[in-house]
Design a protein around this motif. Sequence first.
Motif, PDB file in Angstrom:
ATOM      1  N   MET A   1       3.880  12.002  19.399  1.00 45.52           N
ATOM      2  CA  MET A   1       2.709  12.866  19.333  1.00 45.52           C
ATOM      3  C   MET A   1       2.932  13.869  18.208  1.00 45.52           C
ATOM      4  O   MET A   1       3.974  14.502  18.123  1.00 45.52           O
ATOM      5  CB  MET A   1       2.529  13.585  20.675  1.00 45.52           C
TER       6      MET A   1
ATOM      7  N   ILE B   1      -1.516  17.710  17.508  1.00 47.59           N
ATOM      8  CA  ILE B   1      -2.077  17.204  18.762  1.00 47.59           C
ATOM      9  C   ILE B   1      -1.415  17.897  19.948  1.00 47.59           C
ATOM     10  O   ILE B   1      -2.076  18.253  20.923  1.00 47.59           O
ATOM     11  CB  ILE B   1      -1.930  15.669  18.853  1.00 47.59           C
ATOM     12  N   GLN B   2      -0.121  18.145  19.853  1.00 45.39           N
ATOM     13  CA  GLN B   2       0.585  18.831  20.940  1.00 45.39           C
ATOM     14  C   GLN B   2       0.096  20.283  21.076  1.00 45.39           C
ATOM     15  O   GLN B   2      -0.119  20.768  22.184  1.00 45.39           O
ATOM     16  CB  GLN B   2       2.089  18.806  20.694  1.00 45.39           C
TER      17      GLN B   2
ATOM     18  N   GLU C   1      -2.867  21.370  20.186  1.00 46.93           N
ATOM     19  CA  GLU C   1      -4.225  21.266  20.729  1.00 46.93           C
ATOM     20  C   GLU C   1      -4.192  20.990  22.230  1.00 46.93           C
ATOM     21  O   GLU C   1      -4.954  21.576  23.001  1.00 46.93           O
ATOM     22  CB  GLU C   1      -4.965  20.150  19.999  1.00 46.93           C
ATOM     23  N   ASP C   2      -3.286  20.132  22.667  1.00 42.60           N
ATOM     24  CA  ASP C   2      -3.136  19.820  24.091  1.00 42.60           C
ATOM     25  C   ASP C   2      -2.716  21.069  24.864  1.00 42.60           C
ATOM     26  O   ASP C   2      -3.219  21.337  25.964  1.00 42.60           O
ATOM     27  CB  ASP C   2      -2.113  18.704  24.274  1.00 42.60           C
ATOM     28  N   ASN C   3      -1.824  21.861  24.287  1.00 39.75           N
ATOM     29  CA  ASN C   3      -1.403  23.117  24.927  1.00 39.75           C
ATOM     30  C   ASN C   3      -2.564  24.107  25.032  1.00 39.75           C
ATOM     31  O   ASN C   3      -2.694  24.810  26.018  1.00 39.75           O
ATOM     32  CB  ASN C   3      -0.232  23.739  24.177  1.00 39.75           C
ATOM     33  N   HIS C   4      -3.410  24.154  24.000  1.00 38.82           N
ATOM     34  CA  HIS C   4      -4.586  25.036  24.040  1.00 38.82           C
ATOM     35  C   HIS C   4      -5.531  24.625  25.161  1.00 38.82           C
ATOM     36  O   HIS C   4      -6.060  25.482  25.878  1.00 38.82           O
ATOM     37  CB  HIS C   4      -5.340  25.004  22.710  1.00 38.82           C
ATOM     38  N   VAL C   5      -5.739  23.321  25.319  1.00 35.61           N
ATOM     39  CA  VAL C   5      -6.618  22.825  26.381  1.00 35.61           C
ATOM     40  C   VAL C   5      -6.031  23.178  27.750  1.00 35.61           C
ATOM     41  O   VAL C   5      -6.747  23.625  28.648  1.00 35.61           O
ATOM     42  CB  VAL C   5      -6.854  21.306  26.248  1.00 35.61           C
ATOM     43  N   LYS C   6      -4.734  23.009  27.916  1.00 36.40           N
ATOM     44  CA  LYS C   6      -4.090  23.351  29.194  1.00 36.40           C
ATOM     45  C   LYS C   6      -4.202  24.847  29.484  1.00 36.40           C
ATOM     46  O   LYS C   6      -4.496  25.243  30.611  1.00 36.40           O
ATOM     47  CB  LYS C   6      -2.623  22.923  29.184  1.00 36.40           C
TER      48      LYS C   6
END
Length: 130
Positions: A1, A5-6, A8-13
Amino acid sequence: MSNDIQIEDNHVKLYTVLVDQLQKYTTITWQGPTALIVANLFALDKFCLNPLLLFVLSIFNGVLIYGFHRMIIYQRVIIKATKQAEDELRKTFDKFIPKFSESKVRAGSLLIWTLWVLDIALVIYAITIA
């Protein structure tokens, strides 16, 4: 990853956690004052001729209103953090992030002031029947 992307994934979480906390605070924001007013209506029925008990009730109300006010302050901090997370997520998911209009009068502040006015009215009533 990839790193982007990681991140962005942390922002979503993070956004998910913040929104979950806001939902919990919102439930308390509306149920707390409603329960306080209903409890006071029942108490007024029982204490309506006893000024000392009405005064004690108003002190108890003041403590609860103060605690509720602190919760509103914490909720505003969570809202600010949520807006910052939304701003970051809008860069990628703009059409999925709702945009709400801002109001000059905040519902939480209006609730707090209403509760204080009702509590002051209770103190005045207790003094006038004494």
